[in-house]
Every structure is written in C-alpha cells, then in structure tokens.
Scaffold this motif. Sequence first.
Motif, PDB file in Angstrom:
ATOM      1  N   LYS A   1       0.851  -1.194   0.000  1.00  0.00           N
ATOM      2  CA  LYS A   1       0.000   0.000   0.000  1.00  0.00           C
ATOM      3  C   LYS A   1       0.883   1.239   0.000  1.00  0.00           C
ATOM      4  CE  LYS A   1      -4.382  -1.503   0.775  1.00  0.00           C
ATOM      5  NZ  LYS A   1      -5.595  -1.035   0.095  1.00  0.00           N
ATOM      6  N   ILE A   2       0.545   2.199  -0.871  1.00  0.00           N
ATOM      7  CA  ILE A   2       1.328   3.434  -0.951  1.00  0.00           C
ATOM      8  C   ILE A   2       0.368   4.624  -0.905  1.00  0.00           C
ATOM      9  CG2 ILE A   2       2.840   4.846  -2.388  1.00  0.00           C
ATOM     10  CD1 ILE A   2       4.085   2.371  -3.469  1.00  0.00           C
ATOM     11  N   GLY A   3       0.700   5.618  -0.078  1.00  0.00           N
ATOM     12  CA  GLY A   3      -0.095   6.841   0.000  1.00  0.00           C
ATOM     13  C   GLY A   3      -0.811   6.973   1.316  1.00  0.00           C
ATOM     14  N   HIS A   4      -0.706   8.153   1.944  1.00  0.00           N
ATOM     15  CA  HIS A   4      -1.387   8.413   3.212  1.00  0.00           C
ATOM     16  C   HIS A   4      -2.775   9.007   2.974  1.00  0.00           C
ATOM     17  CE1 HIS A   4       2.331   7.513   5.209  1.00  0.00           C
ATOM     18  NE2 HIS A   4       2.957   8.523   4.622  1.00  0.00           N
TER      19      HIS A   4
ATOM     20  N   ARG B   1      -3.227   3.489  -2.221  1.00  0.00           N
ATOM     21  CA  ARG B   1      -3.437   2.781  -3.484  1.00  0.00           C
ATOM     22  C   ARG B   1      -2.705   1.445  -3.454  1.00  0.00           C
ATOM     23  NH1 ARG B   1      -3.532   5.854  -9.184  1.00  0.00           N
ATOM     24  NH2 ARG B   1      -5.126   6.908  -7.973  1.00  0.00           N
ATOM     25  N   ASP B   2      -3.373   0.422  -3.992  1.00  0.00           N
ATOM     26  CA  ASP B   2      -2.773  -0.913  -4.042  1.00  0.00           C
ATOM     27  C   ASP B   2      -1.705  -0.977  -5.126  1.00  0.00           C
ATOM     28  OD1 ASP B   2      -4.192  -2.067  -2.006  1.00  0.00           O
ATOM     29  OD2 ASP B   2      -5.818  -2.766  -3.287  1.00  0.00           O
ATOM     30  N   VAL B   3      -0.564  -1.551  -4.771  1.00  0.00           N
ATOM     31  CA  VAL B   3       0.537  -1.761  -5.713  1.00  0.00           C
ATOM     32  C   VAL B   3       0.924  -3.231  -5.627  1.00  0.00           C
ATOM     33  CG1 VAL B   3       2.925  -1.170  -6.281  1.00  0.00           C
ATOM     34  CG2 VAL B   3       1.360   0.606  -5.505  1.00  0.00           C
ATOM     35  N   ARG B   4       1.249  -3.825  -6.759  1.00  0.00           N
ATOM     36  CA  ARG B   4       1.682  -5.215  -6.796  1.00  0.00           C
ATOM     37  C   ARG B   4       3.089  -5.319  -7.368  1.00  0.00           C
ATOM     38  NH1 ARG B   4      -2.308  -5.389  -4.292  1.00  0.00           N
ATOM     39  NH2 ARG B   4      -4.035  -6.881  -4.355  1.00  0.00           N
ATOM     40  N   LEU B   5       3.967  -5.965  -6.607  1.00  0.00           N
ATOM     41  CA  LEU B   5       5.312  -6.278  -7.057  1.00  0.00           C
ATOM     42  C   LEU B   5       5.276  -7.678  -7.665  1.00  0.00           C
ATOM     43  CD1 LEU B   5       8.323  -5.478  -7.129  1.00  0.00           C
ATOM     44  CD2 LEU B   5       8.556  -6.469  -4.851  1.00  0.00           C
ATOM     45  N   VAL B   6       5.602  -7.792  -8.944  1.00  0.00           N
ATOM     46  CA  VAL B   6       5.404  -9.037  -9.689  1.00  0.00           C
ATOM     47  C   VAL B   6       6.756  -9.614 -10.109  1.00  0.00           C
ATOM     48  CG1 VAL B   6       4.174 -10.113 -11.616  1.00  0.00           C
ATOM     49  CG2 VAL B   6       3.285  -8.003 -10.599  1.00  0.00           C
TER      50      VAL B   6
ATOM     51  N   GLU C   1      -0.143  10.552  -2.119  1.00  0.00           N
ATOM     52  CA  GLU C   1      -0.882   9.778  -3.112  1.00  0.00           C
ATOM     53  C   GLU C   1       0.006   9.506  -4.321  1.00  0.00           C
ATOM     54  OE1 GLU C   1      -4.106  11.988  -4.797  1.00  0.00           O
ATOM     55  OE2 GLU C   1      -2.984  13.867  -4.784  1.00  0.00           O
ATOM     56  N   ILE C   2      -0.392   8.500  -5.091  1.00  0.00           N
ATOM     57  CA  ILE C   2       0.266   8.160  -6.348  1.00  0.00           C
ATOM     58  C   ILE C   2      -0.774   8.277  -7.455  1.00  0.00           C
ATOM     59  CG2 ILE C   2       1.342   6.316  -7.695  1.00  0.00           C
ATOM     60  CD1 ILE C   2       3.183   7.456  -5.648  1.00  0.00           C
ATOM     61  N   GLU C   3      -0.538   9.183  -8.400  1.00  0.00           N
ATOM     62  CA  GLU C   3      -1.521   9.418  -9.455  1.00  0.00           C
ATOM     63  C   GLU C   3      -1.563   8.286 -10.476  1.00  0.00           C
ATOM     64  OE1 GLU C   3       0.687  11.523  -8.430  1.00  0.00           O
ATOM     65  OE2 GLU C   3      -0.386  13.282  -7.651  1.00  0.00           O
ATOM     66  N   ASP C   4      -0.397   7.726 -10.797  1.00  0.00           N
ATOM     67  CA  ASP C   4      -0.352   6.727 -11.863  1.00  0.00           C
ATOM     68  C   ASP C   4       0.971   5.971 -11.779  1.00  0.00           C
ATOM     69  OD1 ASP C   4      -1.806   5.940 -14.520  1.00  0.00           O
ATOM     70  OD2 ASP C   4       0.288   6.136 -15.076  1.00  0.00           O
ATOM     71  N   THR C   5       1.058   4.888 -12.563  1.00  0.00           N
ATOM     72  CA  THR C   5       2.281   4.091 -12.605  1.00  0.00           C
ATOM     73  C   THR C   5       3.474   4.930 -13.045  1.00  0.00           C
ATOM     74  OG1 THR C   5       0.955   2.174 -13.211  1.00  0.00           O
ATOM     75  CG2 THR C   5       3.320   1.999 -13.547  1.00  0.00           C
TER      76      THR C   5
ATOM     77  N   VAL D   1       5.900  -3.995 -11.859  1.00  0.00           N
ATOM     78  CA  VAL D   1       5.084  -3.308 -10.861  1.00  0.00           C
ATOM     79  C   VAL D   1       3.764  -2.892 -11.505  1.00  0.00           C
ATOM     80  CG1 VAL D   1       4.885  -1.305  -9.338  1.00  0.00           C
ATOM     81  CG2 VAL D   1       7.077  -2.492  -9.542  1.00  0.00           C
ATOM     82  N   LEU D   2       2.658  -3.256 -10.861  1.00  0.00           N
ATOM     83  CA  LEU D   2       1.312  -2.857 -11.275  1.00  0.00           C
ATOM     84  C   LEU D   2       0.740  -1.918 -10.225  1.00  0.00           C
ATOM     85  CD1 LEU D   2      -0.113  -6.372 -12.224  1.00  0.00           C
ATOM     86  CD2 LEU D   2       0.670  -4.638 -13.837  1.00  0.00           C
ATOM     87  N   VAL D   3      -0.070  -0.967 -10.667  1.00  0.00           N
ATOM     88  CA  VAL D   3      -0.681  -0.002  -9.764  1.00  0.00           C
ATOM     89  C   VAL D   3      -2.181   0.030 -10.011  1.00  0.00           C
ATOM     90  CG1 VAL D   3      -0.761   2.415  -9.015  1.00  0.00           C
ATOM     91  CG2 VAL D   3       1.417   1.394  -9.682  1.00  0.00           C
ATOM     92  N   GLU D   4      -2.947   0.071  -8.929  1.00  0.00           N
ATOM     93  CA  GLU D   4      -4.401   0.158  -9.021  1.00  0.00           C
ATOM     94  C   GLU D   4      -4.811   1.414  -9.795  1.00  0.00           C
ATOM     95  OE1 GLU D   4      -8.175   0.632  -5.902  1.00  0.00           O
ATOM     96  OE2 GLU D   4      -6.101   0.845  -5.231  1.00  0.00           O
ATOM     97  N   ASN D   5      -5.815   1.272 -10.681  1.00  0.00           N
ATOM     98  CA  ASN D   5      -6.375   2.369 -11.478  1.00  0.00           C
ATOM     99  C   ASN D   5      -5.410   2.926 -12.505  1.00  0.00           C
ATOM    100  OD1 ASN D   5      -8.766   2.186 -10.041  1.00  0.00           O
ATOM    101  ND2 ASN D   5      -8.174   3.745  -8.567  1.00  0.00           N
ATOM    102  N   SER D   6      -4.447   2.127 -12.917  1.00  0.00           N
ATOM    103  CA  SER D   6      -3.498   2.560 -13.951  1.00  0.00           C
ATOM    104  C   SER D   6      -3.425   1.507 -15.046  1.00  0.00           C
ATOM    105  CB  SER D   6      -2.103   2.770 -13.353  1.00  0.00           C
ATOM    106  OG  SER D   6      -1.179   3.073 -14.384  1.00  0.00           O
ATOM    107  N   PRO D   7      -3.536   1.917 -16.328  1.00  0.00           N
ATOM    108  CA  PRO D   7      -3.469   0.958 -17.432  1.00  0.00           C
ATOM    109  C   PRO D   7      -2.049   0.690 -17.911  1.00  0.00           C
ATOM    110  CG  PRO D   7      -4.013   3.110 -18.292  1.00  0.00           C
ATOM    111  CD  PRO D   7      -3.858   3.277 -16.792  1.00  0.00           C
TER     112      PRO D   7
END
Length: 505
Positions: free
Chosen positions: A177-180, A184-189, A214-218, A256-262
């Motif tokens: 999890k990243i951001g206070h 946002r969910d992040v996956r290390l693959v 917060e993290i806006e995007d990948t 690395v994948l990030v929630e809400n980012s294509p």
Amino acid sequence: MWRRHKANRPEKDSIFPLKIDMLEDLLKKQFENNPDLKFSRYVINNKKVAVFFLDYQIEIDKLQQSLLQPLLNIDENKTLTNDTLLDELPLNSGSTSQALKSILEKLIIGEVFIYIENENSIVSYSILLKESRSLEKAETESLVLGPKISFTESLAKNMNVIRWRIKSTDLVFEEIKIGHLSPRDVRLVYLKSIANEVDINTMRQRLEELDVDEIEDTIVLKQYLEDSQTNLFPQFDETELPDRFTYNITRGKIGVLVENSPTAFIAPATLFSFLESTEDLYMRWQAGSFLRIMRFLAMVFSILITPTYVAAVTYQYAIIPTQLLVSIGQSRAAVPFLPIFEALLLEFLLELLREAGARLPTKVGQTMGIVGGIVIGQAAVDAGLTSNILIIVVAMSALSSFTTPNYLFGTTIRIIRFPLIVLAGVLGLFGIAFGLCWLIIHLLRLTSLGRPYLAPIYPLQLKDFNKVFFRTPFNHSSRRAKTYRPKSIIRFNKKDAKQKRDIDE
C-alpha cells in the motif's frame, strides 16, 4: 453455515461500545454531513442495528440480496451478535473493526458496516462497485503481429491477464500500500525461481519506504523509484502490453502494477530495452534482427543528422561533396539566418506540430500533423526563413525518432538534439564530439535498480548481444541474459530443442 472469517484481534483506540445515535453523529461529523453517507436503523431480534455505507461505492443489488435480506430474515430465536452475523450472512469477506481510523479507511474503499448497539466491535463486508473498462486494443504501443490487448485500470483484470500468460506457481504478486491521503494498491510481480533476490529486495524497499500522500499513476510512481529522479533518460521500462510485461518477467526482471493505472513498468532496464519490441519475437529471426539494428541506427541518426548539418554548413564545408555544397548554397541564398537559428526554428516548429497533433482529437490531430507540416514547411521556404534541404534533414531526424517503440524514450532523443545543435553551431564538429563524449560518460554512470544502464556493452557481456542487438533462432536462445543476473540462467536444454527426425525416417 456461511462463516468465513473470525473476529479480528482487539485494535488500539477502540470507540466501542457506544450508542447508535453517538455513532451516527461521529460519522456525520467526519464526513461533514455528506449526503453520500447512508445510515439506516433496524430492530432485529429486539436489538438495535445500524447499517451504513457510502452510496456511490456500493453495488446496490448485491447489498440488497446478499446482505440486507439475509440480515432482516435472521432466525428470531438466535441471539444477535457479531458472531451470528459472520455465521448467517452469505458473504465471504466479513471482518471486524474497533478503531475509528480503520472504519473510515474501509468505508471509503467500498465496505458496508453493520453495528449491533453496545457490541465491542463492528462487522463490515466488502461490496465495492468496481467500475472498469473491458480489455481493449493497445493505443500507444501498436503492433502488427502478436496479441493486441492492453492493460486496463482494473488491477484484478491486469493480474488475471498475467495469470493467463504465466501459469506457474512461482509467479508472485506482492501487495504493498502506498499513499497516506489516498492509499493505493501496488503489486510487485516476479518469478521467485528466476528473479534476482537483490533486485526484488531493492524494489520492495523502495516501495515500502516511499512516503507520499498519493500516487496518481504508474508513470508517476516510476519516477519516484528511479535511481536518479533528475535524469532525462527513463530508467524503468513502462508498457501497456501484457505480453511485453510477461516476456520480461520470464527473463528474470521485476514488474510493478498499480491500481487504477493501465500501465505497468519493468525493472531493471538498459538503454537498449527501450529499442526492443515484442513484435520482433513474432517475426522470423532475420526480420526481427533487422528491425532491432535499424532502430538502434535510427536513434543515432536522429540525434546526429541535424547537428552534423549545422556543423558542416557553418564550419566544415570540406566534408560536403562539391555538387551538394552548390545545391545547399543555392537553397540557403535567400535565408537571412545562421544555420543554428534556422535548425532550431524548424525543430521547434516540428515539436509544436507534434504536440498539437497529440492534444487534438485523433482525426483532427492526424490532419493537423500532415497538412500543417506541408503548409508551414512550404510557407517557411517561400518566406526565406529556411531552406528545402534543412526541411528534408529535420523530417528525416523526426521520422527516425518515431521508430522508437517507447514514447518517453523517443521524447528523450528529441530533447537531446537541441543542445547538440547549439554545440554544433558554436564549435562545429568538435562541439558534437564534446557533446557525444559527455553523453556517453553520463550513460556509463547511469544505473537502473543498481544495474549498469549500458549493459551488455558496459560491463561487456558478448554472450548477451544476441538478446539485445539481434535475435537468434528460438532453439539457440536457451540461456537468459547474464546482464540481469537471474537465479536460473538456463531456459531449456539446448539438446532437447534440436529438430528431431520424422517418425517415418
């Protein structure tokens, strides 16, 4: 029985037990009477019960069918407690909370809460309404051959696509999890049997220690994690193609994948990673090798052709053939500017056209790029602002930069041209040589996740050249690149990959 989850351990700063009126006042104060906060009261088995959630976050049909109806129909002979709810409600995501902070965090990510008055904790279920587009054709990384689908904003869908392509128990999706302000969910693959352990630990540490709101995007996250945030060159390779992503994962890299980012990114990367395309794999190895070499030469050509023209016309006339020199002189006879200003003007106009075409709607942008380039180019020649030959040179330079599969790296190449043009206009070929020396020294010092950026040239790994500059037939590609130091260097047994005789021979 539907019991799926046990009650959680007691949390610090518990606000329970308390009256339902007090709970409602507390929540409304936190959300400043936001109308999206729905708070309902019921009396079930002689006990007061409150159900609350954020309206826009919840899948209403599922809420009615799987939660409210079973809740209101609980057997009258049963004592209503949190354990009863976890047993009777036909949902498998039940959990309990006591702290207000935990409740608020779950509320904004789509959980529905059920509170039985004077209980020591509150039960919640995830009924999140997930909005996402379906798998579509890639837009920024277009391919002629191979899979066309791209990642979407749904993290679950992206992980599902990766699972389709890598059916292995070694595939790991680490959750971080990243951001206070907006977590946002992040996956290390990675593949645990192949990826280098040092690279995994380095990336994990950078992700876990990142302290931001917060993290806006990948692409934004990538810039936070790169070895040098002030560097012009991208140090991680981003992609919207699942096949490109999984190809690199199976070669020992980390994704690395990030929630809400294509978009996803891959590390470590080298300078030559940005010139590779998965389309090279789908062609015959000769054609794939030709395209890779062509892209590398196009990169060098794009950087040098305009500065070389400026240097030659300004100082080093001797390197130009006599007939071409006469043609250049005639073309520049009516131009009042020095070659350096002429070149900078045309390059700047070209960048304006490219940016305008990118910001306009697709069909209008294409028309703007083609018609605008022709009209402005011809008008500039007729007005005596530039020469025909320089227009050809600048156009060739732009076309060469567009062959780069990676958009951000192509932008970097275009930016590099401007200081080289200035050096060429001031010092001639010596300026270009100075600029190239500085650029090479800079790249030699650059790293990606601690790995050399110019590998396999520096440090020299001749055996990895067939994985960077050209392609070999698949039955000869039995080893992974040493550059990334994978745990397992062998992909398959080379002897077993040899062609076998037909059964009737």
